[in-house]
Design an enzyme around this catalytic site. Structure first.
Site, PDB file in Angstrom:
ATOM      1  NE  ARG A  24       0.613  -0.733  -2.608  1.00  0.00           N
ATOM      2  CZ  ARG A  24       1.688  -0.117  -3.077  1.00  0.00           C
ATOM      3  NH1 ARG A  24       2.672   0.169  -2.283  1.00  0.00           N
ATOM      4  NH2 ARG A  24       1.767   0.188  -4.352  1.00  0.00           N
ATOM      5  NE  ARG A  28       6.909  -2.194   1.476  1.00  0.00           N
ATOM      6  CZ  ARG A  28       7.271  -1.268   0.599  1.00  0.00           C
ATOM      7  NH1 ARG A  28       8.532  -1.112   0.290  1.00  0.00           N
ATOM      8  NH2 ARG A  28       6.369  -0.477   0.056  1.00  0.00           N
ATOM      9  NE  ARG A  37       8.732  -7.524  -0.254  1.00  0.00           N
ATOM     10  CZ  ARG A  37       9.997  -7.434  -0.629  1.00  0.00           C
ATOM     11  NH1 ARG A  37      10.914  -8.142  -0.024  1.00  0.00           N
ATOM     12  NH2 ARG A  37      10.335  -6.628  -1.622  1.00  0.00           N
ATOM     13  CG  ASP A  74       2.352  -3.875  -8.400  1.00  0.00           C
ATOM     14  OD1 ASP A  74       2.427  -3.411  -7.265  1.00  0.00           O
ATOM     15  OD2 ASP A  74       2.605  -3.202  -9.427  1.00  0.00           O
ATOM     16  CE1 TYR A 151       5.294   3.430 -11.506  1.00  0.00           C
ATOM     17  CE2 TYR A 151       2.982   3.679 -12.097  1.00  0.00           C
ATOM     18  CZ  TYR A 151       4.009   3.823 -11.185  1.00  0.00           C
ATOM     19  OH  TYR A 151       3.756   4.372  -9.952  1.00  0.00           O
TER      20      TYR A 151
HETATM   21  C1  LIG Z   1       1.199   2.765  -8.583  1.00  0.00           C
HETATM   22  C2  LIG Z   1       0.840   1.393  -8.059  1.00  0.00           C
HETATM   23  C3  LIG Z   1       1.693   0.255  -8.033  1.00  0.00           C
HETATM   24  N1  LIG Z   1       0.967  -0.794  -7.480  1.00  0.00           N
HETATM   25  C4  LIG Z   1      -0.288  -0.349  -7.143  1.00  0.00           C
HETATM   26  C5  LIG Z   1      -0.403   0.995  -7.534  1.00  0.00           C
HETATM   27  C6  LIG Z   1      -1.649   1.836  -7.450  1.00  0.00           C
HETATM   28  C7  LIG Z   1      -1.919   2.324  -6.077  1.00  0.00           C
HETATM   29  C8  LIG Z   1      -0.913   3.341  -5.601  1.00  0.00           C
HETATM   30  O1  LIG Z   1      -0.979   4.482  -6.044  1.00  0.00           O
HETATM   31  O2  LIG Z   1      -0.113   2.958  -4.728  1.00  0.00           O
HETATM   32  C9  LIG Z   1      -1.397  -1.122  -6.567  1.00  0.00           C
HETATM   33  C10 LIG Z   1      -1.095  -2.186  -5.604  1.00  0.00           C
HETATM   34  N2  LIG Z   1       0.112  -2.659  -5.194  1.00  0.00           N
HETATM   35  C11 LIG Z   1      -0.063  -3.650  -4.277  1.00  0.00           C
HETATM   36  C12 LIG Z   1      -1.458  -3.879  -4.129  1.00  0.00           C
HETATM   37  C13 LIG Z   1      -1.987  -5.058  -3.325  1.00  0.00           C
HETATM   38  C14 LIG Z   1      -3.200  -4.939  -2.611  1.00  0.00           C
HETATM   39  C15 LIG Z   1      -3.222  -4.034  -1.383  1.00  0.00           C
HETATM   40  O3  LIG Z   1      -3.563  -2.845  -1.524  1.00  0.00           O
HETATM   41  O4  LIG Z   1      -2.994  -4.547  -0.269  1.00  0.00           O
HETATM   42  C16 LIG Z   1      -2.108  -2.942  -4.923  1.00  0.00           C
HETATM   43  C17 LIG Z   1      -3.608  -2.678  -5.091  1.00  0.00           C
HETATM   44  C18 LIG Z   1       0.991  -4.401  -3.579  1.00  0.00           C
HETATM   45  C19 LIG Z   1       2.336  -3.822  -3.489  1.00  0.00           C
HETATM   46  N3  LIG Z   1       3.069  -3.258  -4.515  1.00  0.00           N
HETATM   47  C20 LIG Z   1       4.304  -2.936  -4.048  1.00  0.00           C
HETATM   48  C21 LIG Z   1       4.396  -3.294  -2.675  1.00  0.00           C
HETATM   49  C22 LIG Z   1       5.625  -3.164  -1.805  1.00  0.00           C
HETATM   50  C23 LIG Z   1       6.564  -4.250  -2.250  1.00  0.00           C
HETATM   51  C24 LIG Z   1       7.381  -4.896  -1.197  1.00  0.00           C
HETATM   52  O5  LIG Z   1       6.866  -5.750  -0.429  1.00  0.00           O
HETATM   53  O6  LIG Z   1       8.570  -4.584  -1.205  1.00  0.00           O
HETATM   54  C25 LIG Z   1       3.158  -3.855  -2.314  1.00  0.00           C
HETATM   55  C26 LIG Z   1       2.755  -4.431  -0.982  1.00  0.00           C
HETATM   56  C27 LIG Z   1       5.403  -2.372  -4.873  1.00  0.00           C
HETATM   57  C28 LIG Z   1       5.071  -1.291  -5.826  1.00  0.00           C
HETATM   58  N4  LIG Z   1       4.078  -1.349  -6.782  1.00  0.00           N
HETATM   59  C29 LIG Z   1       4.043  -0.164  -7.473  1.00  0.00           C
HETATM   60  C30 LIG Z   1       5.054   0.685  -6.955  1.00  0.00           C
HETATM   61  C31 LIG Z   1       5.316   2.096  -7.433  1.00  0.00           C
HETATM   62  C32 LIG Z   1       5.715  -0.028  -5.961  1.00  0.00           C
HETATM   63  C33 LIG Z   1       6.934   0.415  -5.194  1.00  0.00           C
HETATM   64  C34 LIG Z   1       6.595   1.391  -4.148  1.00  0.00           C
HETATM   65  C35 LIG Z   1       6.354   0.700  -2.847  1.00  0.00           C
HETATM   66  O7  LIG Z   1       7.216  -0.108  -2.474  1.00  0.00           O
HETATM   67  O8  LIG Z   1       5.333   0.989  -2.184  1.00  0.00           O
HETATM   68  C36 LIG Z   1       3.097   0.136  -8.547  1.00  0.00           C
END
Ligand SMILES: Cc1c2[nH]c(c1CCC(=O)O)Cc1[nH]c(c(CCC(=O)O)c1C)Cc1[nH]c(c(CCC(=O)O)c1C)Cc1[nH]c(c(C)c1CCC(=O)O)C2
Length: 342
Positions: A24, A28, A37, A74, A151
């Protein structure tokens, strides 16, 4: 012989300073991410606008000079590409239409159709492979089938993956059909990322830890083995990182059983234990507690040194045990890098 440090570590080389990136890292906690964003409007639009997705992927590289960039996308884009509705509720997380019966599994779109939805992601990869610095490795990724299925079945994140376990236990054949469909889609998706320029791919099995015994073998190990075997057959030489989060003792032997070149370790695993029981099979990645990037202070530096030292006898890519959180202090990331790189 390649010069990129991440690829050298993945090939099994022990480096005097471990290469580093963060899960990540585009997120944010960075003001420039929040600005891009806002420009995109919402998270999913950001994922699907190649120019903006490439921009946020590059931001942490410019700011910190990480050794790898991970494609901004994602894991839940695959369910969407297979026909489910997907949206994100601000402050809560993802929501999806659900799949809970044999008929609904059968009604998913065929694997070949996923590229109709996912082609902007491949364009992001193409932009990145042109624009990244020469020394930076581009990592593509997908969710592992079990995590993605949790999911799809629940329609949201769940603390214990209860709905997915219920479907699995009530109708193992239909559940297996769902895992198989996601497995095939994941192979097609990762292959397309590699064809567009991804140099490494990572499989995120964030909920692997809730699978026990035979279920772990059938739904964490076996899908990873299938995906890795197929990726390596189609794209010889492309390394794969597997992240069976919270697998605990099942981290031992995971790389050997699946063919992964590297296992990513969450921070519930003791680094000294992992050095003895996981690193003997090859490269490991991890495993600093992401909370330290919120709290900082002397504990951050001492824990960074402990992780570096624990893995210093073998191939290691420094990373966090899970994603950096929105409340992390960007200056603590600089402190972490200074402690690693000296
Ligand atoms: C379970 C999972 C998801 N997404 C992901 C996983 C596996 C890794 C983990 O265990 O975290 C993987 C993921 N999600 C994102 C990336 C991008 C690459 C990176 O790592 O920078 C990667 C590799 C962007 C993201 N994916 C998400 C964000 C935040 C969104 C935002 O900007 O509001 C980002 C940067 C949203 C997301 N996406 C997901 C959830 C549950 C959420 C909401 C929770 C949260 O807000 O952190 C599903």
């Amino acid at each position: 012989m390649t010069q990129k440090t991440i690829l050298r570590a993945l090939a099994g080389e022990r480096l005097p300073t471990p290469p580093v990136w963060m899960m990540r890292q585009a997120g944010r906690y960075l003001p420039e991410y929040r600005a891009t964003r806002a420009q995109a409007g919402d998270f999913l639009s950001l994922c699907y606008y190649p120019d903006l997705a490439a921009e946020v992927t590059l931001q942490p590289i410019r700011r910190y000079g990480f050794d790898a960039a991970i494609l901004f996308a994602d894991i839940l884009l695959i369910p969407q590409a297979l026909g489910l509705d997907l949206w994100f509720v601000t402050g809560e997380g993802p929501r999806l239409s659900t799949v809970t019966s044999a008929a609904e599994v059968a009604a998913l779109k065929p694997v070949d159709a996923i590229h109709d939805t996912l082609s902007p992601i491949y364009e992001t990869v193409r932009i990145l492979s042109r624009e990244l610095p020469r020394e930076t490795t581009l990592i593509g990724f997908a969710g592992a089938p079990w995590t993605v299925a949790t999911y799809m079945i629940a329609g949201r994140g769940t603390p214990d993956q209860g709905p997915a376990h219920m479907f699995k236990d009530a109708d193992r054949a239909s559940f297996t059909a769902l895992i198989d469909r996601v497995t095939e889609a994941t192979i097609a998706y990762l292959s397309a990322q590699i064809e567009a320029g991804a140099e490494v791919v990572k499989l995120f099995d964030s909920w692997a830890g809730s699978l026990k015994g035979q279920d772990f073998d059938d739904f964490a190990l076996e899908p990873a083995r299938r995906i890795i075997t197929e990726i390596k057959a189609r794209h010889p030489g492309i390394p794969v990182i597997a992240f069976p989060r919270e697998a605990g003792p099942r981290y031992a032997g995971f790389a050997h059983a699946t063919g992964a070149d590297c296992v990513a370790l969450d921070n519930s695993v003791d680094a000294e234990w992992a050095a003895a029981h996981v690193q003997m099979d090859g490269c490991v990645q991890g495993n600093l507690d992401p909370k330290l990037l919120v709290s900082g202070g002397p504990d951050l530096e001492s824990e960074v040194r402990r992780v570096v030292n624990a893995f210093s006898n073998g191939p290691h890519i420094f990373n966090l045990g899970h994603g950096i959180t929105p409340d992390a202090d960007p200056q603590n990331v600089s402190r972490m890098l200074a402690a690693i790189r000296g």
